[in-house]
Motif scaffolding. Structure first.
Motif, mmCIF file in Angstrom:
data_model
loop_
_atom_site.group_PDB
_atom_site.id
_atom_site.type_symbol
_atom_site.label_atom_id
_atom_site.label_comp_id
_atom_site.label_asym_id
_atom_site.label_seq_id
_atom_site.Cartn_x
_atom_site.Cartn_y
_atom_site.Cartn_z
ATOM 1 N N ALA A 1 0.818 -1.216 0.000
ATOM 2 C CA ALA A 1 0.000 0.000 0.000
ATOM 3 C C ALA A 1 0.852 1.267 0.000
ATOM 4 O O ALA A 1 1.733 1.434 0.842
ATOM 5 N N GLY A 2 0.595 2.134 -0.964
ATOM 6 C CA GLY A 2 1.307 3.410 -1.031
ATOM 7 C C GLY A 2 2.632 3.374 -1.749
ATOM 8 O O GLY A 2 3.313 4.391 -1.843
ATOM 9 N N ALA A 3 3.027 2.206 -2.271
ATOM 10 C CA ALA A 3 4.289 2.137 -3.028
ATOM 11 C C ALA A 3 4.166 2.969 -4.312
ATOM 12 O O ALA A 3 3.142 2.946 -4.982
ATOM 13 N N CYS A 4 5.213 3.696 -4.626
ATOM 14 C CA CYS A 4 5.217 4.558 -5.822
ATOM 15 C C CYS A 4 6.044 3.981 -6.961
ATOM 16 O O CYS A 4 5.980 4.479 -8.091
ATOM 17 N N ALA A 5 6.847 2.977 -6.669
ATOM 18 C CA ALA A 5 7.670 2.346 -7.697
ATOM 19 C C ALA A 5 7.847 0.880 -7.331
ATOM 20 O O ALA A 5 7.599 0.485 -6.178
ATOM 21 N N ILE B 1 1.424 -10.136 -10.051
ATOM 22 C CA ILE B 1 2.275 -8.943 -9.994
ATOM 23 C C ILE B 1 1.485 -7.702 -10.419
ATOM 24 O O ILE B 1 1.573 -6.642 -9.789
ATOM 25 N N GLN B 2 0.698 -7.823 -11.477
ATOM 26 C CA GLN B 2 -0.104 -6.692 -11.941
ATOM 27 C C GLN B 2 -1.138 -6.276 -10.897
ATOM 28 O O GLN B 2 -1.345 -5.083 -10.647
ATOM 29 N N ASN B 3 -1.777 -7.252 -10.263
ATOM 30 C CA ASN B 3 -2.777 -6.941 -9.243
ATOM 31 C C ASN B 3 -2.156 -6.263 -8.024
ATOM 32 O O ASN B 3 -2.729 -5.328 -7.460
ATOM 33 N N VAL B 4 -0.987 -6.741 -7.615
ATOM 34 C CA VAL B 4 -0.294 -6.102 -6.486
ATOM 35 C C VAL B 4 -0.005 -4.643 -6.817
ATOM 36 O O VAL B 4 -0.226 -3.735 -5.999
ATOM 37 N N LYS B 5 0.490 -4.394 -8.020
ATOM 38 C CA LYS B 5 0.797 -3.025 -8.448
ATOM 39 C C LYS B 5 -0.472 -2.161 -8.459
ATOM 40 O O LYS B 5 -0.468 -1.024 -7.978
ATOM 41 N N ASP B 6 -1.555 -2.696 -9.015
ATOM 42 C CA ASP B 6 -2.800 -1.929 -9.098
ATOM 43 C C ASP B 6 -3.333 -1.591 -7.713
ATOM 44 O O ASP B 6 -3.721 -0.445 -7.444
#
Length: 248
Positions: A144-148, A169-174
């Protein structure tokens, strides 16, 4: 012929949005009821018209609209130089123009140089090894809140495994990008979805590893700005970089 857009931009840029004679600003800001007001005019030193101010039949026609034959003035001083041509000769106007452009250049030099924007990594904040993630709730709160993101995964995945890993991986990023705007119930549902994916991967003997690194964006006009970077690695248990509890 007419003044080209390029020559207009050069003239306004070198003149700093100021009249070369009175140095008043030539664009007024908009108001709540009206758009911006432009009171600056691109004026010819040598007129292109036969009977125009300071006209010169020997002056090359192709130079009439060249930036070297233009001076930026307010409307008042434009009228003055065209009414008083005996006073405001081409030589005097070129001197006024040159002095003004040097003044603008020197004023800009007085502005402190803004440091270049760059990313700064802090050695102590770089994860040495990534801990295993056992639940979707844990994964959600770390991300949560990761920018990169730094993503990695096993090289020897089957097509089916690769689809699952890529989707995860895509879901975690989203979810990481949306987390700060989500309501509590949405966060719970997101954690549950991630949990299902982690368990599906675990059934294939594929494990999720993650950790946060704190980096800094330095420079620019805003000063240092810290931000979170997620390290996410999806690996088979047999991978050489996976360390089991027994071997830790």
């Amino acid at each position: 012929m007419s003044i080209s857009d390029k020559n207009r931009k050069i003239l306004w840029g070198r003149s700093g949005n100021k009249c070369a004679m009175c140095r008043h600003t030539l664009v007024f800001d908009n108001t709540p009821n009206d758009a911006e007001s432009v009171v600056g005019e691109e004026c010819h030193i040598i007129s292109g018209a036969k009977s125009g101010p300071r006209s010169d039949s020997d002056f090359p026609r192709e130079k009439i609209d060249d930036v070297s034959n233009l001076i930026l003035l307010c409307r008042i001083h434009h009228k003055q130089i065209d009414d008083q041509v005996e006073t405001y000769t081409p030589e005097l106007l070129r001197t006024i123009k040159g002095n003004h452009e040097k003044w603008v250049e020197n004023k800009l030099k007085d502005i402190p140089e803004i440091p270049k924007v760059r990313i700064q990594r802090i050695k102590e904040e770089i994860p040495d090894k990534l801990p295993v993630i056992n639940s979707g709730k844990e994964m959600f709160h770390i991300a949560a809140g990761a920018c990169a993101f730094y993503n990695d995964y096993s090289d020897n995945l089957t097509d089916e495994e690769l689809d699952l890993v890529g989707s995860f991986i895509q879901n975690v990023k989203d979810w990481a990008e949306l987390a700060q705007e989500m309501e509590p119930l949405q966060q719970i549902n997101a954690s549950r979805d991630l949990d299902k994916e982690i368990k599906a991967l675990r059934e294939l003997n594929i494990f999720t590893f993650a950790a946060i690194e704190k980096q800094k964006m330095v420079g620019g006009i805003g000063g240092d700005s810290p931000f979170r970077v997620l390290h996410l690695s999806i690996n088979k248990a047999s991978d050489s970089n996976v360390i089991s509890d027994e071997n830790a």
